[in-house]
Design an enzyme around this catalytic site. Structure first.
Site, PDB file in Angstrom:
ATOM      1  N   HIS A 109       7.568  -7.724  -3.816  1.00  0.00           N
ATOM      2  CA  HIS A 109       6.246  -8.161  -4.276  1.00  0.00           C
ATOM      3  C   HIS A 109       6.318  -9.525  -4.962  1.00  0.00           C
ATOM      4  CE1 HIS A 109       3.866  -4.527  -3.487  1.00  0.00           C
ATOM      5  NE2 HIS A 109       5.040  -3.935  -3.549  1.00  0.00           N
TER       6      HIS A 109
ATOM      7  N   ASP B  88     -18.539 -12.109 -21.566  1.00  0.00           N
ATOM      8  CA  ASP B  88     -19.140 -12.137 -20.228  1.00  0.00           C
ATOM      9  C   ASP B  88     -20.645 -12.380 -20.272  1.00  0.00           C
ATOM     10  OD1 ASP B  88     -16.582 -11.439 -19.634  1.00  0.00           O
ATOM     11  OD2 ASP B  88     -17.022  -9.319 -19.328  1.00  0.00           O
TER      12      ASP B  88
ATOM     13  N   LYS C 277     -11.644 -12.275 -15.590  1.00  0.00           N
ATOM     14  CA  LYS C 277     -11.949 -12.507 -17.007  1.00  0.00           C
ATOM     15  C   LYS C 277     -11.447 -13.873 -17.509  1.00  0.00           C
ATOM     16  CE  LYS C 277     -13.204 -10.457 -20.962  1.00  0.00           C
ATOM     17  NZ  LYS C 277     -14.345  -9.573 -21.116  1.00  0.00           N
TER      18      LYS C 277
ATOM     19  N   GLU D  98       3.885 -11.236  -5.959  1.00  0.00           N
ATOM     20  CA  GLU D  98       2.748 -11.433  -6.864  1.00  0.00           C
ATOM     21  C   GLU D  98       3.018 -10.974  -8.289  1.00  0.00           C
ATOM     22  OE1 GLU D  98       3.141  -9.247  -4.466  1.00  0.00           O
ATOM     23  OE2 GLU D  98       1.789  -7.529  -4.554  1.00  0.00           O
TER      24      GLU D  98
ATOM     25  N   CYS E 101       5.275  -6.191   1.541  1.00  0.00           N
ATOM     26  CA  CYS E 101       5.635  -4.778   1.457  1.00  0.00           C
ATOM     27  C   CYS E 101       5.004  -3.976   2.611  1.00  0.00           C
ATOM     28  CB  CYS E 101       5.242  -4.234   0.077  1.00  0.00           C
ATOM     29  SG  CYS E 101       6.035  -2.671  -0.288  1.00  0.00           S
ATOM     30  N   TYR E 102       4.019  -3.128   2.337  1.00  0.00           N
ATOM     31  CA  TYR E 102       3.378  -2.422   3.448  1.00  0.00           C
ATOM     32  C   TYR E 102       2.828  -3.435   4.462  1.00  0.00           C
ATOM     33  CZ  TYR E 102       0.424   0.844   6.035  1.00  0.00           C
ATOM     34  OH  TYR E 102      -0.148   1.593   7.035  1.00  0.00           O
TER      35      TYR E 102
ATOM     36  N   SER F 183     -24.617  -8.812 -25.250  1.00  0.00           N
ATOM     37  CA  SER F 183     -23.899  -7.898 -26.126  1.00  0.00           C
ATOM     38  C   SER F 183     -23.129  -8.676 -27.178  1.00  0.00           C
ATOM     39  CB  SER F 183     -22.922  -7.070 -25.302  1.00  0.00           C
ATOM     40  OG  SER F 183     -21.907  -7.938 -24.803  1.00  0.00           O
ATOM     41  N   GLY F 184     -23.060  -9.995 -26.988  1.00  0.00           N
ATOM     42  CA  GLY F 184     -22.232 -10.780 -27.896  1.00  0.00           C
ATOM     43  C   GLY F 184     -20.824 -10.929 -27.365  1.00  0.00           C
ATOM     44  N   GLY F 185     -20.510 -10.215 -26.286  1.00  0.00           N
ATOM     45  CA  GLY F 185     -19.195 -10.345 -25.659  1.00  0.00           C
ATOM     46  C   GLY F 185     -19.148 -11.621 -24.826  1.00  0.00           C
TER      47      GLY F 185
ATOM     48  N   GLY G 268       0.836  -1.205   0.000  1.00  0.00           N
ATOM     49  CA  GLY G 268       0.000   0.000   0.000  1.00  0.00           C
ATOM     50  C   GLY G 268       0.860   1.240   0.000  1.00  0.00           C
TER      51      GLY G 268
ATOM     52  N   SER H   2     -22.368 -13.566 -22.663  1.00  0.00           N
ATOM     53  CA  SER H   2     -22.683 -14.860 -23.294  1.00  0.00           C
ATOM     54  C   SER H   2     -22.530 -16.000 -22.296  1.00  0.00           C
ATOM     55  CB  SER H   2     -21.747 -15.134 -24.476  1.00  0.00           C
ATOM     56  OG  SER H   2     -21.846 -14.114 -25.415  1.00  0.00           O
TER      57      SER H   2
END
Ligand code: XMP
Length: 519
Positions: A176, A233, A375, A178, A84-85, A229-231, A57, A235
């Site tokens: 970090h 997510d 995603k 990650e 870290c923080y 929308s056809g995208g 942070g 769908s």
């Protein structure tokens, strides 16, 4: 609430907190990110995490009123990992010392093993090459470790960079783990979850079954509408909900006249023919394109489209008798509350279009089965549900569609030219086997006409810009390094095959400072 073993990430506002969650999800561990100021001792005990990670942070523990973790974090008898923080918070709360400034380290650093260190716990298997490459980003540093801890590794500017209290399973690092620039970061996280007893029960097959059960429970025998929308997510959300409740679901696909070539047909046939999902195909292109006539300001375009979308959606939703729920493909990054240290609202860069505002207005309740997913996990769920790869692997496409790839005034002529150029560009990318390496690629038609010469004649046509970016989540992006040969061949094809374009440029702006879309 999820039935999986869970790991809690307490967020102190680092830019890379989401990456911790992504890395853990890749290891089949379910985790949740909660802002430090929303975690209380009571909900911590209710949540019963199997392990806790304290994120980095921007604050300094040396300042009064800087963020702390609830003390109960250290009393639950579960493994804790401070990053870290998070390391500095741990040291401050457990009896060590942190000093401000003067020893900042940003970027690559190397950790050397401390003399007599033990490669146990989360640091098992490290230092194979004699040192560990890590990514640092800190101003303050720990100067005294808390009782019970020992030093495992040191860096020139952070002598206490890697520390552990094996008896309590408390670990902390100044760097970090990650980020990809810490090559063995994934191993540390893997060691951490192993010793915390995670069995890797977060799989898409189990998620799917659980999501279906939850949808059935929430909806009962009532009806759901879903804006498609056809995208990817929306769908995936639609197919998942259809699997749960069958024909109680109706999808509404609004064609605003700003879709790519063949997009409307592809979406409609995929839903009607492959899945037999009840679908209203609302061709409202005249309405949208009519309302956008003369509009060239990007924000006005977005607001006009957003408002019309809600009106149109409402019109069709009213035709579905007894609908009580609205399904949306909301993802986890949209629901993570970010920690704001400035206290003020963040600046609006672009007004994103969605169907927000509709549920309250129509008295609908929300069904959001993807709320816990990133995603890439949505894509994995799509595969689990049997959606064709051609659909799952599609590049993201924005709600306002081609409107924001047509800077300046939108006309049907320009949209036609844009669609054709875009189709040639995507065809080129596919033919060269690059589609899956690229996060998003498209053409923007520019509001400039330029002079050219074709055959023996003069041309005076539009210029276009090709865009292709790599990204993990769309928040930051780099332009894709096509070869000159590819760019040359593509420009030639577009100019030869698309009447109306006589000049092609390649956009090499990263995000930031640019954005992915042109408006
Ligand atoms: P920018 O242009 O903000 O885009 O760098 C980041 C990602 O978001 C997509 N995008 C949108 N998606 N509605 C959407 O559903 C929108 O209004 C919108 N604007 C941008 C963009 O395509 C990229 O993937």
């Amino acid at each position: 609430m999820t039935q999986h073993q869970r790991l809690l990430i307490i967020d102190f506002g680092s830019q890379v907190t989401q990456l911790i969650a992504r890395r853990l999800r890749e290891l089949n561990v379910y985790c949740e990110i909660r802002p430090f100021n929303s975690v209380t001792e009571e909900n911590l005990r209710q949540m019963a995490p199997k392990a806790i990670i304290l994120s980095g942070g921007p604050a300094s523990v040396t300042e009064t009123d800087s963020p702390r973790a609830p003390q109960a974090v250290f009393e639950l008898d579960v493994p804790v990992f401070g990053i870290c923080y998070g390391q500095q918070v741990m040291m401050t709360q457990l009896g060590g010392r942190v000093e401000a400034g003067h020893h900042a380290e940003y970027g690559r650093a190397f950790i050397a093993p401390a003399p007599g260190h033990k490669q146990d716990g989360i640091f098992a298997g490290l230092f194979e090459t004699g040192r560990e490459e890590v990514w640092m980003s800190h101003g303050d540093r720990v100067t005294e470790i808390a009782p019970g801890f020992e030093v495992i590794g040191t860096s020139p500017n952070a002598p206490l960079a890697m520390i552990a209290d094996e008896a309590r399973h408390f670990y902390a690092v100044q760097f970090h783990p990650e980020v990809h620039h810490t090559p063995n970061g994934r191993r540390m996280l893997e060691n951490f979850i192993k010793l915390a007893g995670f069995t890797g029960d977060w799989t898409m097959a189990s998620y799917k079954d659980e999501a279906i059960r939850k949808i059935r429970e929430q909806v009962g025998d009532r009806k759901v509408i879903c804006g498609l929308s056809g995208g990817v997510d929306s769908s995936v959300a639609a197919v998942l909900i259809h699997e749960a409740i069958g024909d109680q679901l109706t999808c509404v696909f609004v064609d605003h006249g700003l879709l790519r070539q063949n997009e409307a047909d592809e979406v409609v046939s995929m839903f009607r023919d492959n899945y037999n999902i009840p679908l209203i195909h609302a061709d409202e292109s005249d309405l949208f394109l009519g309302s956008l006539e003369g509009v060239s300001d990007p924000e006005l375009k977005r607001k006009t489209i957003g408002k019309l979308f809600i009106d149109v959606f409402q019109k069709y939703a009213n035709q579905i008798d007894g609908a009580e729920f609205l399904a949306q493909g909301t993802l986890y990054p949209d629901v993570i509350e970010s920690v704001s240290f400035s206290g003020g609202p963040s600046v609006t860069i672009k007004s994103h279009h969605n169907v927000g505002g509709l549920p309250e207005k129509m008295g609908l309740k929300l069904v959001e089965p993807l709320r816990e997913l990133f995603k890439d996990e949505v894509r994995a769920l799509g595969r689990e549900l049997g959606l064709p790869q051609s659909f799952i692997g599609r590049h993201p496409f924005p709600g306002p569609g081609l409107a924001i790839r047509c800077p300046g005034e939108i006309t049907r002529d320009k949209l036609d030219i844009l669609r054709k150029a875009d189709a040639v560009y995507i065809d080129q990318i596919r033919k060269h086997g690059l589609y899956d390496e690229i996060w998003q690629a498209f053409v923007a038609i520019l509001p400039v006409r330029t002079v050219g010469v074709m055959g023996d004649g003069r041309t005076y046509d539009y210029a276009c810009a090709l865009r292709a970016v790599t990204s993990v989540d769309g928040m930051t992006a780099d332009y894709y390094p096509f070869t000159h040969a590819f760019l040359g061949e593509t420009a030639t094809r577009i100019i030869n095959e698309v009447k109306g374009i006589n000049r092609c440029t390649y956009d090499i702006t990263s995000k930031p400072p640019g954005t992915i879309e042109w408006e």
